[in-house]
Design an enzyme around this catalytic site. Structure first.
Site, PDB file in Angstrom:
ATOM      1  CE1 TYR A  57      -3.307  -2.722   0.831  1.00 63.02           C
ATOM      2  CE2 TYR A  57      -4.672  -0.697   1.101  1.00 63.02           C
ATOM      3  CZ  TYR A  57      -4.749  -2.216   0.916  1.00 63.02           C
ATOM      4  OH  TYR A  57      -5.694  -2.892   0.832  1.00 63.02           O
ATOM      5  CG  ASP A  60     -13.573  -7.199   2.320  1.00 61.64           C
ATOM      6  OD1 ASP A  60     -13.475  -6.431   3.352  1.00 61.64           O
ATOM      7  OD2 ASP A  60     -14.198  -6.777   1.391  1.00 61.64           O
ATOM      8  CG  ASP A  78      -7.902  -4.807   1.778  1.00 59.22           C
ATOM      9  OD1 ASP A  78      -9.007  -4.335   2.520  1.00 59.22           O
ATOM     10  OD2 ASP A  78      -8.015  -4.868   0.560  1.00 59.22           O
ATOM     11  CE  LYS A  93       1.989 -17.525  -2.553  1.00 59.18           C
ATOM     12  NZ  LYS A  93       1.170 -18.888  -2.644  1.00 59.18           N
ATOM     13  CG  ASP A 153      -1.855 -20.405  -0.974  1.00 60.39           C
ATOM     14  OD1 ASP A 153      -1.238 -20.113   0.110  1.00 60.39           O
ATOM     15  OD2 ASP A 153      -1.355 -20.895  -2.046  1.00 60.39           O
TER      16      ASP A 153
HETATM   17  C1  IPM Z   1     -10.531  -1.033   3.865  1.00 63.23           C
HETATM   18  C2  IPM Z   1     -10.389  -0.479   2.462  1.00 63.23           C
HETATM   19  C3  IPM Z   1      -9.280   0.261   2.110  1.00 63.23           C
HETATM   20  C4  IPM Z   1      -7.964  -0.488   2.250  1.00 63.23           C
HETATM   21  C5  IPM Z   1      -9.069   0.976   0.653  1.00 63.23           C
HETATM   22  C6  IPM Z   1     -10.484   1.748   0.533  1.00 63.23           C
HETATM   23  C7  IPM Z   1      -8.042   1.910   0.823  1.00 63.23           C
HETATM   24  O1  IPM Z   1     -10.473  -1.564   1.480  1.00 63.23           O
HETATM   25  O2  IPM Z   1     -10.291  -0.229   4.762  1.00 63.23           O
HETATM   26  O3  IPM Z   1     -10.424  -2.293   4.170  1.00 63.23           O
HETATM   27  O4  IPM Z   1      -7.660  -1.119   1.169  1.00 63.23           O
HETATM   28  O5  IPM Z   1      -7.329  -0.634   3.196  1.00 63.23           O
HETATM   29 MN    MN Z   2     -10.980  -3.354   2.400  1.00 60.90          MN
END
Ligand code: IPM
Ligand code: MN
Ligand code: NAD
Length: 356
Positions: free
Chosen positions: A142, A251, A247, A191, A223
């Site tokens: 990032y 999710d 990240d 990884k 993975d």
């Molecule tokens: C999160 C989001 C952010 C990230 C993006 C919007 C920059 O996906 O906070 O999870 O990847 O950190």
């Molecule tokens: Mn995110």
């Protein structure tokens, strides 16, 4: 007590979910005798529209002068064609870096009442899920060098993953300290079979582990971790991982609990100042329709009470009100299932406050 909270509503569903959370905060103030001094500031697309940049210096200054920051979400199709450094998301990375918030805590907990909302089979989640994802937040790909260049084969682009020993050490400590307070199991995800940065990551995590003999440390390739999260999520206690892997895995972990609309986060650094936000984005597909689930943002408020304001009783009160609301069957669309009562963003906020 008097607390100074900076509010960054952001874009899309951001203002709606933050609006519900702020009313919860106001109620907490009344009940427990605190005064929360709120200062709203612009970050993301809204800042681009007003000031031409995603993160004005004034926003950084306001955040630094307060006790905590509450953020909705940023981004949206309107700003998707801007150059990378001028996008709303650059503002989010910028504020995390400016405040030195290198540790991102993302708790994935499955609430008893929400087992129906999880896409996993009931036998896989029957013993509950309680995972803390600890994501490194101010390093890695990032923040590494990126760019475009002309090669013999034509145009190319690159992004670099780099981690220093110091960056890995400080996030690993957060991982071990967190594990100590929980189930004492730490899974470092990397990884290392391919990436040199992951090999240093694994080596440094092993070194830090020597100071934490009570914690059982294991390593897993990312993975495999993505697969294990759906095969047997209950095997995880604390997951420690890099910025990009965290990240993605958070999710995935959120959906196991029923919806991305349920997962809060705390971004922390060396001091008490923290930034609190749901892990989801600005959800342009449902923005302005009173459909967004405000629970992740309200749970982020609870994390704020716990980590930045030292108000654990208030945090517990918020969290248990949410449990009771879910037990009573109220659901926004993302977590709805047969036999539950469908409500919108505002109604969900109102019901949670009534329960408080
Ligand atoms: C999160 C989001 C952010 C990230 C993006 C919007 C920059 O996906 O906070 O999870 O990847 O950190
Ligand atoms: Mn995110
Ligand atoms: P998203 O998280 O915004 O949405 C993904 C899906 O989840 C959508 O279908 C959305 O409707 C649903 N969803 C998300 N939050 C929800 C909620 N609270 N209640 C109900 N449903 C919810 O991810 P995306 O679509 O990939 O990204 C949209 C924008 O948000 C992009 O500009 C992205 O960069 C940005 N983003 C911002 C943040 C942040 O500010 N922290 C995080 C992730 C994405």
């Amino acid at each position: 007590m008097n607390y100074k909270i900076t509010v960054l509503p952001g874009d899309g569903i951001g203002p709606d979910i933050v609006g519900e959370a702020l009313q919860v905060l106001e109620l907490i103030g009344e009940r427990y005798g605190h005064s929360f001094q709120l200062t709203e500031a612009d970050m993301g697309g809204v800042a681009i529209d007003k000031h031409g940049i995603p993160l004005p210096q004034a926003t950084i200054d306001t955040c630094k002068s307060g006790d905590a920051v509450l953020l909705g979400a940023v981004g949206g199709p309107k700003w998707d064609t801007l150059p990378g450094h001028l996008r709303p998301e650059a503002g989010l990375l910028g504020i995390r870096a400016a405040l030195g918030l290198y540790a991102n805590l993302r708790p994935a907990v499955i609430y008893g009442a929400l087992k129906e909302a999880s896409p996993l089979k009931s036998e896989i989640i029957s013993n509950g899920i309680d995972i803390m994802v600890i994501r490194e937040l101010t390093g890695g790909i990032y923040f590494g060098k990126r760019g475009r260049l002309e090669t013999e084969g034509g145009e190319a682009a690159y992004d670099t993953e780099m981690y220093s020993r110091a960056e890995i050490t400080r996030i690993a400590k957060v991982g071990f300290e967190t594990a100590l307070k929980r189930g004492k199991r730490l899974m470092s995800v990397d990884k290392a079979n391919v990436l040199e940065s992951s090999r240093l990551w694994r080596q440094v995590v092993e070194e830090v582990a020597k100071d934490y003999p009570e914690v059982a440390l294991s390593h897993m390739y990312v993975d495999n971790a993505a697969m294990q999260l759906v095969r047997n999520p209950a095997q995880f206690d604390v997951i420690l991982t890099s910025n990009i892997f965290g990240d993605i895995l958070s999710d995935e972990a959120s959906m196991i609990t029923g919806s991305i609309g349920m997962l809060p986060s705390a971004s922390l650094g060396a001091g008490k100042l923290g930034l609190y936000e749901p892990i989801h984005g600005s959800a342009p597909d449902i923005a302005g329709q009173d459909k967004a689930n405000p629970i992740a943002t309200i749970l982020s408020l609870a994390m704020m009470c716990r980590y930045s304001l030292d108000l654990p009783a208030e945090a517990d009160a918020i969290e248990s009100a949410i449990v009771r609301v879910l037990d009573k069957g109220y659901r926004t669309g993302d977590i709805a299932s047969a036999g539950t009562t469908l409500v919108g963003t505002k109604e969900m906020g109102r019901i949670i406050r009534a329960e408080l």
